[in-house]
Scaffold this motif. Structure first.
Motif, PDB file in Angstrom:
ATOM      1  N   MET A   1       0.806  -1.118   0.069  1.00  0.00           N
ATOM      2  CA  MET A   1      -0.119   0.062  -0.099  1.00  0.00           C
ATOM      3  C   MET A   1       0.732   1.356   0.147  1.00  0.00           C
ATOM      4  O   MET A   1       1.498   1.428   1.122  1.00  0.00           O
ATOM      5  N   SER A   2       0.591   2.041  -1.057  1.00  0.00           N
ATOM      6  CA  SER A   2       1.435   3.122  -1.003  1.00  0.00           C
ATOM      7  C   SER A   2       0.694   4.667  -0.566  1.00  0.00           C
ATOM      8  O   SER A   2      -0.511   4.341  -0.264  1.00  0.00           O
ATOM      9  N   GLY A   3       1.394   5.522  -0.240  1.00  0.00           N
ATOM     10  CA  GLY A   3       0.841   6.660   0.238  1.00  0.00           C
ATOM     11  C   GLY A   3       0.477   6.662   1.842  1.00  0.00           C
ATOM     12  O   GLY A   3      -0.303   7.488   1.971  1.00  0.00           O
ATOM     13  N   VAL A   4       0.896   5.665   2.317  1.00  0.00           N
ATOM     14  CA  VAL A   4       0.621   5.693   3.940  1.00  0.00           C
ATOM     15  C   VAL A   4       1.862   5.509   4.797  1.00  0.00           C
ATOM     16  O   VAL A   4       2.547   4.939   4.305  1.00  0.00           O
ATOM     17  N   VAL A   5       1.909   6.120   5.832  1.00  0.00           N
ATOM     18  CA  VAL A   5       3.212   6.186   6.682  1.00  0.00           C
ATOM     19  C   VAL A   5       2.765   5.606   8.025  1.00  0.00           C
ATOM     20  O   VAL A   5       1.606   6.325   8.540  1.00  0.00           O
ATOM     21  N   VAL A   6       3.319   4.832   8.709  1.00  0.00           N
ATOM     22  CA  VAL A   6       3.064   4.541  10.133  1.00  0.00           C
ATOM     23  C   VAL A   6       3.796   5.215  10.923  1.00  0.00           C
ATOM     24  O   VAL A   6       5.018   5.514  10.640  1.00  0.00           O
ATOM     25  N   VAL A   7       3.009   5.678  12.007  1.00  0.00           N
ATOM     26  CA  VAL A   7       3.627   6.660  12.981  1.00  0.00           C
ATOM     27  C   VAL A   7       3.420   6.191  14.402  1.00  0.00           C
ATOM     28  O   VAL A   7       2.200   5.547  14.641  1.00  0.00           O
ATOM     29  N   TYR A   8       4.080   6.486  15.283  1.00  0.00           N
ATOM     30  CA  TYR A   8       4.051   6.168  16.641  1.00  0.00           C
ATOM     31  C   TYR A   8       3.509   7.439  17.659  1.00  0.00           C
ATOM     32  O   TYR A   8       4.511   8.194  17.530  1.00  0.00           O
ATOM     33  N   GLU A   9       2.604   7.144  18.121  1.00  0.00           N
ATOM     34  CA  GLU A   9       2.280   8.288  19.435  1.00  0.00           C
ATOM     35  C   GLU A   9       3.006   7.959  20.422  1.00  0.00           C
ATOM     36  O   GLU A   9       3.001   6.500  21.211  1.00  0.00           O
ATOM     37  N   LEU A  10       3.968   8.812  21.050  1.00  0.00           N
ATOM     38  CA  LEU A  10       4.938   8.146  22.162  1.00  0.00           C
ATOM     39  C   LEU A  10       4.392   8.695  23.516  1.00  0.00           C
ATOM     40  O   LEU A  10       3.868   9.704  23.717  1.00  0.00           O
TER      41      LEU A  10
END
Length: 83
Positions: A1-10
């Motif tokens: 899947m392109s166009g999506v970035v995984v991010v972490y709320e810390l």
């Protein structure tokens, strides 16, 4: 899947910052690896950390790192299921 970035709320209050919640964010315009300003659930990504693993890295697997399955944002997960 392109166009999506995984991010972490810390969790910044912990002795060492730890992942509090895993979110998905649309990639910034013209990029596939830079997060946009908001997650799929509408949270600001400014203070979030970009994950090393991205959805397009491993087709056929969950968009998030399975080690963080219990921390996945349900709203982002629902948006990713609809994508």
């Amino acid at each position: 899947m392109s166009g999506v970035v995984v991010v972490y709320e810390l969790d910044q209050l912990a002795a060492e910052p730890a992942v509090r919640r895993v979110h998905a964010a649309p990639a910034a315009p013209g990029s596939t690896s830079v997060r946009g300003p908001r997650t799929m659930c509408g949270r600001d990504t400014f203070a979030m950390e970009t994950a090393d693993r991205q959805p397009s890295d491993r087709p056929g697997t969950p968009w998030y790192d399975p080690a963080h399955a219990a921390l996945v944002c349900p709203d982002c997960d629902a948006a990713m299921a609809d994508a």
